[in-house]
Design an enzyme around this catalytic site. Sequence first.
Site, PDB file in Angstrom:
ATOM      1  N   TYR A   1       0.936  74.566  54.385  1.00 38.43           N
ATOM      2  CA  TYR A   1       1.450  74.511  53.021  1.00 38.43           C
ATOM      3  C   TYR A   1       0.587  75.054  52.423  1.00 38.43           C
ATOM      4  O   TYR A   1      -0.334  74.461  51.199  1.00 38.43           O
ATOM      5  CB  TYR A   1       1.076  73.035  53.476  1.00 38.43           C
TER       6      TYR A   1
ATOM      7  N   ARG B   1      13.588  65.440  42.159  1.00 39.74           N
ATOM      8  CA  ARG B   1      13.850  65.949  40.992  1.00 39.74           C
ATOM      9  C   ARG B   1      14.403  66.754  40.376  1.00 39.74           C
ATOM     10  O   ARG B   1      15.020  67.422  40.954  1.00 39.74           O
ATOM     11  CB  ARG B   1      11.643  66.939  41.017  1.00 39.74           C
TER      12      ARG B   1
ATOM     13  N   ARG C   1      -7.397  61.467  37.910  1.00 41.03           N
ATOM     14  CA  ARG C   1      -8.214  62.277  36.955  1.00 41.03           C
ATOM     15  C   ARG C   1      -8.507  60.464  35.825  1.00 41.03           C
ATOM     16  O   ARG C   1      -7.370  59.498  35.524  1.00 41.03           O
ATOM     17  CB  ARG C   1      -8.766  62.656  36.185  1.00 41.03           C
TER      18      ARG C   1
ATOM     19  N   GLU D   1      16.636  68.684  43.033  1.00 39.93           N
ATOM     20  CA  GLU D   1      16.183  68.703  44.155  1.00 39.93           C
ATOM     21  C   GLU D   1      16.723  68.109  45.726  1.00 39.93           C
ATOM     22  O   GLU D   1      15.834  66.892  45.219  1.00 39.93           O
ATOM     23  CB  GLU D   1      15.211  69.111  44.325  1.00 39.93           C
TER      24      GLU D   1
ATOM     25  N   ARG E   1      -3.265  66.580  47.756  1.00 41.61           N
ATOM     26  CA  ARG E   1      -2.711  67.745  46.424  1.00 41.61           C
ATOM     27  C   ARG E   1      -3.095  66.953  45.213  1.00 41.61           C
ATOM     28  O   ARG E   1      -3.136  68.400  44.475  1.00 41.61           O
ATOM     29  CB  ARG E   1      -1.556  68.504  46.552  1.00 41.61           C
TER      30      ARG E   1
ATOM     31  N   ASP F   1       0.357  77.721  48.504  1.00 43.83           N
ATOM     32  CA  ASP F   1       0.194  77.751  47.281  1.00 43.83           C
ATOM     33  C   ASP F   1       0.723  79.057  47.341  1.00 43.83           C
ATOM     34  O   ASP F   1      -0.315  79.921  48.305  1.00 43.83           O
ATOM     35  CB  ASP F   1      -0.149  77.102  46.180  1.00 43.83           C
TER      36      ASP F   1
ATOM     37  N   ARG G   1      10.885  70.998  56.711  1.00 42.74           N
ATOM     38  CA  ARG G   1      11.923  70.069  56.017  1.00 42.74           C
ATOM     39  C   ARG G   1      12.460  71.161  54.953  1.00 42.74           C
ATOM     40  O   ARG G   1      11.645  72.518  54.517  1.00 42.74           O
ATOM     41  CB  ARG G   1      10.691  69.399  54.544  1.00 42.74           C
TER      42      ARG G   1
HETATM   43  P1  FAD Z   1       8.838  83.318  51.957  1.00 42.98           P
HETATM   44  O1  FAD Z   1       8.839  83.556  50.112  1.00 42.98           O
HETATM   45  O2  FAD Z   1       8.793  82.180  52.686  1.00 42.98           O
HETATM   46  O3  FAD Z   1       9.100  84.796  52.179  1.00 42.98           O
HETATM   47  C1  FAD Z   1       9.462  84.873  53.545  1.00 42.98           C
HETATM   48  C2  FAD Z   1      11.057  85.818  53.563  1.00 42.98           C
HETATM   49  O4  FAD Z   1      10.483  85.994  55.213  1.00 42.98           O
HETATM   50  C3  FAD Z   1      11.328  85.251  52.587  1.00 42.98           C
HETATM   51  O5  FAD Z   1      12.261  86.004  51.664  1.00 42.98           O
HETATM   52  C4  FAD Z   1      13.001  85.436  54.547  1.00 42.98           C
HETATM   53  O6  FAD Z   1      14.148  85.713  54.181  1.00 42.98           O
HETATM   54  C5  FAD Z   1      11.939  86.501  54.650  1.00 42.98           C
HETATM   55  N1  FAD Z   1      12.566  86.399  56.402  1.00 42.98           N
HETATM   56  C6  FAD Z   1      11.972  84.922  57.269  1.00 42.98           C
HETATM   57  N2  FAD Z   1      12.311  85.400  58.444  1.00 42.98           N
HETATM   58  C7  FAD Z   1      13.492  87.027  58.597  1.00 42.98           C
HETATM   59  C8  FAD Z   1      13.799  87.686  59.659  1.00 42.98           C
HETATM   60  N3  FAD Z   1      14.012  87.446  60.878  1.00 42.98           N
HETATM   61  N4  FAD Z   1      14.586  89.446  59.261  1.00 42.98           N
HETATM   62  C9  FAD Z   1      13.765  89.062  58.279  1.00 42.98           C
HETATM   63  N5  FAD Z   1      13.440  88.720  56.811  1.00 42.98           N
HETATM   64  C10 FAD Z   1      13.281  87.428  57.041  1.00 42.98           C
HETATM   65  N6  FAD Z   1       3.486  77.599  45.230  1.00 42.98           N
HETATM   66  C11 FAD Z   1       2.679  77.617  43.901  1.00 42.98           C
HETATM   67  O7  FAD Z   1       1.691  78.124  43.887  1.00 42.98           O
HETATM   68  N7  FAD Z   1       3.518  77.052  42.847  1.00 42.98           N
HETATM   69  C12 FAD Z   1       4.363  76.230  43.123  1.00 42.98           C
HETATM   70  O8  FAD Z   1       4.669  75.491  41.803  1.00 42.98           O
HETATM   71  C13 FAD Z   1       5.088  76.317  44.376  1.00 42.98           C
HETATM   72  N8  FAD Z   1       6.815  75.662  44.037  1.00 42.98           N
HETATM   73  C14 FAD Z   1       7.261  75.970  45.215  1.00 42.98           C
HETATM   74  C15 FAD Z   1       8.486  75.045  45.211  1.00 42.98           C
HETATM   75  C16 FAD Z   1       8.887  75.090  46.620  1.00 42.98           C
HETATM   76  C17 FAD Z   1      10.781  73.668  46.322  1.00 42.98           C
HETATM   77  C18 FAD Z   1       8.195  75.682  47.653  1.00 42.98           C
HETATM   78  C19 FAD Z   1       9.133  75.637  48.693  1.00 42.98           C
HETATM   79  C20 FAD Z   1       7.401  76.306  47.450  1.00 42.98           C
HETATM   80  C21 FAD Z   1       6.517  76.335  46.083  1.00 42.98           C
HETATM   81  N9  FAD Z   1       5.607  77.158  46.211  1.00 42.98           N
HETATM   82  C22 FAD Z   1       3.944  77.074  45.254  1.00 42.98           C
HETATM   83  C23 FAD Z   1       5.585  77.887  47.265  1.00 42.98           C
HETATM   84  C24 FAD Z   1       5.823  79.537  46.929  1.00 42.98           C
HETATM   85  O9  FAD Z   1       6.739  79.432  47.322  1.00 42.98           O
HETATM   86  C25 FAD Z   1       5.368  79.919  48.534  1.00 42.98           C
HETATM   87  O10 FAD Z   1       3.452  79.999  48.273  1.00 42.98           O
HETATM   88  C26 FAD Z   1       4.750  81.595  48.324  1.00 42.98           C
HETATM   89  O11 FAD Z   1       6.619  82.575  47.609  1.00 42.98           O
HETATM   90  C27 FAD Z   1       4.932  81.409  50.205  1.00 42.98           C
HETATM   91  O12 FAD Z   1       5.086  83.319  49.809  1.00 42.98           O
HETATM   92  P2  FAD Z   1       5.573  84.090  51.967  1.00 42.98           P
HETATM   93  O13 FAD Z   1       5.656  85.208  51.549  1.00 42.98           O
HETATM   94  O14 FAD Z   1       4.656  83.237  53.018  1.00 42.98           O
HETATM   95  O15 FAD Z   1       6.921  83.253  52.331  1.00 42.98           O
HETATM   96  N1  UDP Z   2       4.057  62.540  45.112  1.00 41.12           N
HETATM   97  C1  UDP Z   2       4.184  61.424  45.106  1.00 41.12           C
HETATM   98  N2  UDP Z   2       4.997  61.026  43.803  1.00 41.12           N
HETATM   99  C2  UDP Z   2       5.530  62.597  42.961  1.00 41.12           C
HETATM  100  C3  UDP Z   2       4.718  63.621  43.384  1.00 41.12           C
HETATM  101  C4  UDP Z   2       4.480  64.135  44.609  1.00 41.12           C
HETATM  102  O1  UDP Z   2       4.288  60.850  45.533  1.00 41.12           O
HETATM  103  O2  UDP Z   2       5.666  62.445  41.444  1.00 41.12           O
HETATM  104  C5  UDP Z   2       3.411  63.291  46.422  1.00 41.12           C
HETATM  105  C6  UDP Z   2       4.144  63.838  47.924  1.00 41.12           C
HETATM  106  O3  UDP Z   2       4.302  63.579  49.043  1.00 41.12           O
HETATM  107  C7  UDP Z   2       4.061  65.382  47.336  1.00 41.12           C
HETATM  108  C8  UDP Z   2       2.291  66.194  47.665  1.00 41.12           C
HETATM  109  O4  UDP Z   2       2.568  64.779  46.839  1.00 41.12           O
HETATM  110  O5  UDP Z   2       4.456  66.112  48.904  1.00 41.12           O
HETATM  111  C9  UDP Z   2       2.513  66.561  47.185  1.00 41.12           C
HETATM  112  O6  UDP Z   2       2.663  67.124  45.778  1.00 41.12           O
HETATM  113  P1  UDP Z   2       3.650  68.407  45.224  1.00 41.12           P
HETATM  114  O7  UDP Z   2       4.212  68.661  43.541  1.00 41.12           O
HETATM  115  O8  UDP Z   2       2.339  69.138  45.130  1.00 41.12           O
HETATM  116  O9  UDP Z   2       4.380  69.106  46.258  1.00 41.12           O
HETATM  117  P2  UDP Z   2       5.324  69.864  46.150  1.00 41.12           P
HETATM  118  O10 UDP Z   2       4.750  70.882  44.661  1.00 41.12           O
HETATM  119  O11 UDP Z   2       4.580  71.362  46.850  1.00 41.12           O
HETATM  120  O12 UDP Z   2       6.544  69.452  46.308  1.00 41.12           O
END
Ligand code: FAD
Ligand code: UDP
Length: 369
Positions: free
Chosen positions: A348, A280, A176, A300, A172, A350, A249
């Site tokens: 996984y 972070r 560069r 986090e 991911r 986005d 996780r």
């Molecule tokens: P979710 O957002 O998980 O929604 C699922 C919903 O279902 C939740 O609200 C939950 O409460 C509900 N639910 C589950 N089970 C039940 C149940 N039994 N009854 C009722 N409700 C239920 N993506 C990016 O593009 N850029 C980023 O920078 C980025 N950063 C991230 C950082 C973190 C820490 C995480 C965890 C994810 C990140 N993502 C990022 C990914 C992004 O959050 C997801 O792609 C997106 O929000 C997923 O949407 P979803 O609808 O699939 O799931």
């Molecule tokens: N990663 C790392 N060092 C960093 C940032 C990311 O080793 O400083 C690795 C780590 O394994 C992570 C993966 O690269 O799970 C993907 O990073 P990304 O920032 O895409 O993760 P997310 O935002 O989804 O947590």
Amino acid sequence: MKEYDYLIVGAGLYGCVFAYEARKNGKKCLIIDKRDHSGGNVYCENVDGINVHKYGAHIFHTNDKDIWDFVNQFVEFNRYTNSPLARYKDELYNLPFNMNTFYKLWKTATPQEAMDKIDEQVKALNITDPKNLEEQALSLVGTDIYEKLIKGYTEKQWGRKATELPAFIIKRLPVRFTYDNNYFKDKYQGIPVGGYNKLIDGLTEGIDIQLNVDFFEERSKWTAKAETVVFTGKLDEYFDCSHGRLDYRSLRFEHEKLDIENFQGNAVVNYTEADVPYTRIIEHKHFEFGTQASTIITREYPEEGGADKEPYYPVNDEKNTARYNEYKKLATLEKNVIFGGRLAEYRYYDMHQVIGSALATTKKIFAVC
Ligand code: FAD
Ligand code: UDP
């Protein structure tokens, strides 16, 4: 005739995009969510004028113009470009791995010098076919970067040795040979002006939503309300974990308000050494170039998932992939249920990928209507 065409379990991006498209096609939807807000993991809470990303930093990025145009119908995006820093002990490096990182590490000023340095380290390792994250990372960037910027962060983040993790996770991250600190390779990037809730509110306008409702507590009551269920929760739970639990996780977020204007000068700083327990620190105001007098930061902490923990990252290793495939077989046999999103597809994803997945599904369903 049932009360709704679709019962959508989960008010995250997948559920909301599905609902929007269904409504546009004349269908009646009910969204339920067990949380007390909609938006799933993109939800923000406004504190003192700062949009706090309650479930971790979310930066929107995509290469797909259709998806970019789709989200821009609901909200304008700012010019934020993600350029995180990595802190290893007292040293600060630019991410993703680029000429600035290499210069700081080795004083290599030209791309050729940096490539030679990496080549020298990679050749010494003699890895021909990288089989796991450690081997993949070492063969991409060599030993120095792996030891300082990858190993500690990755093993904290995933709670597993880098040798036990799939190689794709590290792919991911771009590598560069230009002085470009933009974390993403995509053409379009930004943060919604006014926060992600605006996007969610736009998608769900005119749609019935019930919050604080867990589908599994009254499964038959909710299922009976609609012709079709769109399930975006955990796939294993839908099938009573009959093939065992899928691992996730989890994360613990520690939010703190500080009475200073600027804590770290950047939205995202990664802590890459193993001894610091968090991965972070996010300083939320910088996503929107905030000038408030105070600031809010979030540490986090990665945690092992479990039945009582929020599932954030699917662990797509061999064991879980095999288990997921068993559930997928069950899902294809299920009538009048659509499974979608990060949890139900155990991917996984986005944000743009989740939106893409929901739009692909609705396109198939409604194209024939
Ligand atoms: P979710 O957002 O998980 O929604 C699922 C919903 O279902 C939740 O609200 C939950 O409460 C509900 N639910 C589950 N089970 C039940 C149940 N039994 N009854 C009722 N409700 C239920 N993506 C990016 O593009 N850029 C980023 O920078 C980025 N950063 C991230 C950082 C973190 C820490 C995480 C965890 C994810 C990140 N993502 C990022 C990914 C992004 O959050 C997801 O792609 C997106 O929000 C997923 O949407 P979803 O609808 O699939 O799931
Ligand atoms: N990663 C790392 N060092 C960093 C940032 C990311 O080793 O400083 C690795 C780590 O394994 C992570 C993966 O690269 O799970 C993907 O990073 P990304 O920032 O895409 O993760 P997310 O935002 O989804 O947590």
